[in-house]
Motif scaffolding. Structure first.
Motif, PDB file in Angstrom:
ATOM      1  N   ARG A 180      -4.411   2.622  12.261  1.00  0.00           N
ATOM      2  CA  ARG A 180      -4.708   3.603  11.230  1.00  0.00           C
ATOM      3  C   ARG A 180      -3.790   4.801  11.414  1.00  0.00           C
ATOM      4  NH1 ARG A 180     -10.684   6.316  10.135  1.00  0.00           N
ATOM      5  NH2 ARG A 180     -10.198   7.287   8.130  1.00  0.00           N
ATOM      6  N   THR A 181      -3.230   5.311  10.316  1.00  0.00           N
ATOM      7  CA  THR A 181      -2.364   6.473  10.379  1.00  0.00           C
ATOM      8  C   THR A 181      -3.027   7.655   9.687  1.00  0.00           C
ATOM      9  OG1 THR A 181      -1.240   5.811   8.343  1.00  0.00           O
ATOM     10  CG2 THR A 181      -0.291   5.051  10.419  1.00  0.00           C
ATOM     11  N   ASP A 182      -2.615   8.831  10.061  1.00  0.00           N
ATOM     12  CA  ASP A 182      -3.220  10.051   9.520  1.00  0.00           C
ATOM     13  C   ASP A 182      -2.328  10.749   8.517  1.00  0.00           C
ATOM     14  OD1 ASP A 182      -5.548   9.811  11.111  1.00  0.00           O
ATOM     15  OD2 ASP A 182      -4.486  10.654  12.827  1.00  0.00           O
ATOM     16  N   GLY A 183      -1.287  10.080   8.051  1.00  0.00           N
ATOM     17  CA  GLY A 183      -0.364  10.686   7.109  1.00  0.00           C
ATOM     18  C   GLY A 183      -0.942  10.798   5.714  1.00  0.00           C
ATOM     19  N   PRO A 184      -0.120  11.217   4.755  1.00  0.00           N
ATOM     20  CA  PRO A 184      -0.594  11.381   3.373  1.00  0.00           C
ATOM     21  C   PRO A 184      -1.017  10.049   2.761  1.00  0.00           C
ATOM     22  CG  PRO A 184       1.798  11.535   3.477  1.00  0.00           C
ATOM     23  CD  PRO A 184       1.313  11.543   4.888  1.00  0.00           C
ATOM     24  N   VAL A 185      -1.954  10.109   1.830  1.00  0.00           N
ATOM     25  CA  VAL A 185      -2.426   8.897   1.163  1.00  0.00           C
ATOM     26  C   VAL A 185      -1.299   8.237   0.370  1.00  0.00           C
ATOM     27  CG1 VAL A 185      -4.013   8.002  -0.590  1.00  0.00           C
ATOM     28  CG2 VAL A 185      -4.799   9.707   1.056  1.00  0.00           C
ATOM     29  N   VAL A 186      -0.447   9.056  -0.218  1.00  0.00           N
ATOM     30  CA  VAL A 186       0.710   8.532  -0.944  1.00  0.00           C
ATOM     31  C   VAL A 186       1.971   8.980  -0.217  1.00  0.00           C
ATOM     32  CG1 VAL A 186       2.010   8.541  -3.102  1.00  0.00           C
ATOM     33  CG2 VAL A 186      -0.496   8.503  -3.159  1.00  0.00           C
ATOM     34  N   ASP A 187       2.647   8.013   0.381  1.00  0.00           N
ATOM     35  CA  ASP A 187       3.911   8.245   1.067  1.00  0.00           C
ATOM     36  C   ASP A 187       4.992   7.542   0.253  1.00  0.00           C
ATOM     37  OD1 ASP A 187       6.167   8.094   2.683  1.00  0.00           O
ATOM     38  OD2 ASP A 187       5.033   7.850   4.536  1.00  0.00           O
ATOM     39  N   PRO A 188       5.708   8.279  -0.606  1.00  0.00           N
ATOM     40  CA  PRO A 188       6.671   7.620  -1.501  1.00  0.00           C
ATOM     41  C   PRO A 188       7.741   6.831  -0.763  1.00  0.00           C
ATOM     42  CG  PRO A 188       6.219   9.841  -2.264  1.00  0.00           C
ATOM     43  CD  PRO A 188       5.579   9.719  -0.912  1.00  0.00           C
ATOM     44  N   GLU A 189       8.254   7.360   0.344  1.00  0.00           N
ATOM     45  CA  GLU A 189       9.317   6.655   1.059  1.00  0.00           C
ATOM     46  C   GLU A 189       8.805   5.352   1.646  1.00  0.00           C
ATOM     47  OE1 GLU A 189      12.777   5.430   2.936  1.00  0.00           O
ATOM     48  OE2 GLU A 189      12.404   6.773   1.240  1.00  0.00           O
TER      49      GLU A 189
ATOM     50  N   ALA B 225       8.272  -0.827  -9.094  1.00  0.00           N
ATOM     51  CA  ALA B 225       9.203  -1.532  -9.979  1.00  0.00           C
ATOM     52  C   ALA B 225      10.488  -0.741 -10.175  1.00  0.00           C
ATOM     53  CB  ALA B 225       8.535  -1.801 -11.322  1.00  0.00           C
ATOM     54  N   ALA B 226      10.381   0.586 -10.197  1.00  0.00           N
ATOM     55  CA  ALA B 226      11.565   1.421 -10.383  1.00  0.00           C
ATOM     56  C   ALA B 226      12.507   1.350  -9.194  1.00  0.00           C
ATOM     57  CB  ALA B 226      11.142   2.866 -10.630  1.00  0.00           C
ATOM     58  N   HIS B 227      11.996   0.927  -8.039  1.00  0.00           N
ATOM     59  CA  HIS B 227      12.817   0.879  -6.830  1.00  0.00           C
ATOM     60  C   HIS B 227      13.137  -0.551  -6.397  1.00  0.00           C
ATOM     61  CE1 HIS B 227      11.392   5.054  -6.712  1.00  0.00           C
ATOM     62  NE2 HIS B 227      12.503   5.282  -6.040  1.00  0.00           N
ATOM     63  N   THR B 228      12.890  -1.505  -7.276  1.00  0.00           N
ATOM     64  CA  THR B 228      13.273  -2.897  -7.050  1.00  0.00           C
ATOM     65  C   THR B 228      13.962  -3.411  -8.306  1.00  0.00           C
ATOM     66  OG1 THR B 228      11.056  -3.621  -7.742  1.00  0.00           O
ATOM     67  CG2 THR B 228      11.448  -3.368  -5.371  1.00  0.00           C
ATOM     68  N   GLU B 229      14.545  -4.597  -8.200  1.00  0.00           N
ATOM     69  CA  GLU B 229      15.305  -5.117  -9.325  1.00  0.00           C
ATOM     70  C   GLU B 229      14.670  -6.341  -9.972  1.00  0.00           C
ATOM     71  OE1 GLU B 229      19.260  -5.811  -8.007  1.00  0.00           O
ATOM     72  OE2 GLU B 229      19.662  -3.696  -7.562  1.00  0.00           O
TER      73      GLU B 229
ATOM     74  N   ALA C 128       0.866  -1.181   0.000  1.00  0.00           N
ATOM     75  CA  ALA C 128       0.000   0.000   0.000  1.00  0.00           C
ATOM     76  C   ALA C 128       0.901   1.230   0.000  1.00  0.00           C
ATOM     77  CB  ALA C 128      -0.916  -0.011   1.220  1.00  0.00           C
ATOM     78  N   THR C 129       0.307   2.386  -0.179  1.00  0.00           N
ATOM     79  CA  THR C 129       1.093   3.610  -0.293  1.00  0.00           C
ATOM     80  C   THR C 129       1.175   4.378   1.017  1.00  0.00           C
ATOM     81  OG1 THR C 129      -0.868   4.823  -1.052  1.00  0.00           O
ATOM     82  CG2 THR C 129       0.563   3.848  -2.734  1.00  0.00           C
ATOM     83  N   LYS C 130       0.610   3.838   2.094  1.00  0.00           N
ATOM     84  CA  LYS C 130       0.741   4.427   3.422  1.00  0.00           C
ATOM     85  C   LYS C 130       0.582   3.330   4.462  1.00  0.00           C
ATOM     86  CE  LYS C 130      -2.574   6.553   5.496  1.00  0.00           C
ATOM     87  NZ  LYS C 130      -3.621   7.532   5.917  1.00  0.00           N
ATOM     88  N   PRO C 131       1.123   3.514   5.656  1.00  0.00           N
ATOM     89  CA  PRO C 131       0.958   2.496   6.699  1.00  0.00           C
ATOM     90  C   PRO C 131      -0.502   2.391   7.126  1.00  0.00           C
ATOM     91  CG  PRO C 131       2.742   4.016   7.246  1.00  0.00           C
ATOM     92  CD  PRO C 131       1.995   4.618   6.103  1.00  0.00           C
ATOM     93  N   GLY C 132      -0.902   1.189   7.546  1.00  0.00           N
ATOM     94  CA  GLY C 132      -2.249   0.992   8.060  1.00  0.00           C
ATOM     95  C   GLY C 132      -2.765  -0.395   7.759  1.00  0.00           C
ATOM     96  N   SER C 133      -3.695  -0.850   8.578  1.00  0.00           N
ATOM     97  CA  SER C 133      -4.363  -2.127   8.362  1.00  0.00           C
ATOM     98  C   SER C 133      -5.598  -2.142   9.245  1.00  0.00           C
ATOM     99  CB  SER C 133      -3.451  -3.315   8.695  1.00  0.00           C
ATOM    100  OG  SER C 133      -3.408  -3.548  10.088  1.00  0.00           O
ATOM    101  N   GLU C 134      -6.223  -3.306   9.374  1.00  0.00           N
ATOM    102  CA  GLU C 134      -7.384  -3.428  10.251  1.00  0.00           C
ATOM    103  C   GLU C 134      -7.029  -3.231  11.720  1.00  0.00           C
ATOM    104  OE1 GLU C 134      -8.035  -6.391   6.833  1.00  0.00           O
ATOM    105  OE2 GLU C 134      -6.376  -5.514   7.963  1.00  0.00           O
TER     106      GLU C 134
END
Length: 406
Positions: free
Chosen positions: A19-28, A64-68, A10-16
């Motif tokens: 829950r986190t309140d950060g940005p929907v897309v966290d690139p790092e 894919a750009a950040h894996t080999e 996923a693009t941000k931390p969280g699960s059932e």
């Protein structure tokens, strides 16, 4: 045969369970999540689909750009872009990634969720459209010359895609209804199921294979099953962790997470429309524990809104439970945790190697058996004078091979 492992990012931390309140897309975070799966030895990562989710092919391109070597499995709903355009999008990404793209077709099992993206077809009509869509998708990838199509849902003339996949793009397919069996059995390279008890899973595999045969296929689709493994150093500690997870889902931060998620997928207080969730809830109604390690209490607590059944125990117990599914015909194992990033790391350390080691041992044993059978057969031919009748003995084959370079 090897067994394929799929994770899910996923693009941000969280699960059932949190829950986190950060940005929907966290690139790092997305980068670390993808790389953790590669380091853990997963073969692919699934990027999910929802009417409000970040767009999956973009997430896949970034991962894919950040894996080999890690492949991406892009969840895709037919009906929102033309199949000819989707084919070019996937083929382009497959070229840029060196052949690491696969597509997971999600036809859609919830009317309200479909309508958020403007789709007003009924359930069975959606599957009819998917049938037509996947045929066009594959033809666009394969056709060496322009082709036209006049169908119920799509019509076009003289289409030709200059860009072709780097290699054949695998098609995965999800669903549990009769319509899903019919369409997935016809088109899928791998048919994806949620984690039900062994007997019910075997029944579904039989239904998928029957549909494939009815479609005239000589090859049968592979089968994927998905679980949420909960590991512990001992059985007791694994079950203590499982109960903590369940309590958090019901009463803690996970309750807020899941109440929002449930509103997304269906109206509060209603039963799920999709057959897959109905089947998980039916299994949960009979018992919380099934077979070697299957636990359905988490599915019950979440309303089975996704792959939500767990396998609980030590890595050795859960590995054997996964192998129980391999024994009934499963070829792909999708595993993700309730602490998604850390669990992916733990699966790579403690779980995946055990399964791969046992599969390698089985394959080696099967190979040894095959060699022994050939040797026994050759010996029988020699003792019966097989060479004089034109049969090729082992000695004859060795002699022929020794001159192959001349």
């Amino acid at each position: 045969m090897p067994v394929e492992f799929i994770g899910m990012i996923a693009t941000k931390p969280g699960s059932e369970t949190f829950r986190t309140d950060g940005p929907v897309v966290d690139p790092e975070y997305t980068r670390r999540f993808a790389r953790a799966h590669e380091d853990a030895g997963f073969d692919r990562i699934l990027i999910g689909y929802g009417s409000g989710f970040p767009e999956g092919s973009q997430v896949a391109a970034y991962a894919a750009a950040h894996t080999e070597r890690l492949s991406v499995l892009i969840a895709h709903r037919p009906g929102f872009v033309a199949p000819t355009l989707a084919a070019r999008q996937f083929a382009t990404l497959d070229q840029f990634t060196g052949g690491r793209v696969a597509v997971h077709t999600i036809t859609g099992g919830n009317d309200a969720e479909q309508r958020r993206d403007g789709d007003y077809l009924e359930h069975d009509e959606r599957y009819e459209r998917t049938d037509e869509y996947l045929g066009i998708l594959r033809q666009t990838w394969d056709s060496p010359e322009p082709f036209s199509h006049a169908g119920r849902f799509y019509t076009f003339e003289d289409h030709y895609a200059d860009v072709k996949p780097a290699r054949r793009i695998p098609l995965y397919f999800g669903g549990s209804s009769e319509a899903a069996y019919r369409v997935g059995g016809k088109h899928a390279d791998t048919f994806a199921l949620w984690g039900e008890p062994l007997k019910e899973t075997a029944d579904q595999i039989a239904s998928v294979h029957a549909a494939a045969r009815a479609a005239g296929r000589a090859d049968l689709p592979g089968i994927s099953v998905s679980f949420r493994p909960i590991l512990g150093p001992t059985e007791e500690l694994a079950w203590e962790r499982a109960e903590r997870i369940l309590d958090t889902i019901k009463t803690g931060a996970g309750a807020n997470f899941w109440s929002a998620k449930r509103r997304l997928w269906r109206t509060p207080g209603t039963e799920p429309e999709n057959v897959g969730s109905q089947r998980l809830l039916a299994a949960a109604a009979t018992a919380d524990r099934h077979d070697r390690a299957l636990w359905t209490a988490t599915a019950k607590a979440t309303g089975a809104g996704g792959n939500s059944t767990a396998l609980v125990g030590t890595p050795e117990t859960v590995a054997q439970a996964l192998l129980d599914y391999v024994d009934i015909g499963v070829t792909t194992l999708l595993i993700r945790g309730y602490d998604p990033l850390d669990d992916a790391i733990d699966y790579g350390r403690y779980l995946i190697p055990l399964v791969r080691e046992e599969i390698a041992h089985r394959n080696a044993a099967a190979s040894d058996t095959a060699v022994s059978d050939i040797a026994t057969s050759d010996a029988a031919d020699l003792s019966s004078g097989g060479d004089s009748n034109g049969s090729a003995s082992a000695a004859t084959l060795v002699s022929a091979g020794s001159g192959a370079d001349r």
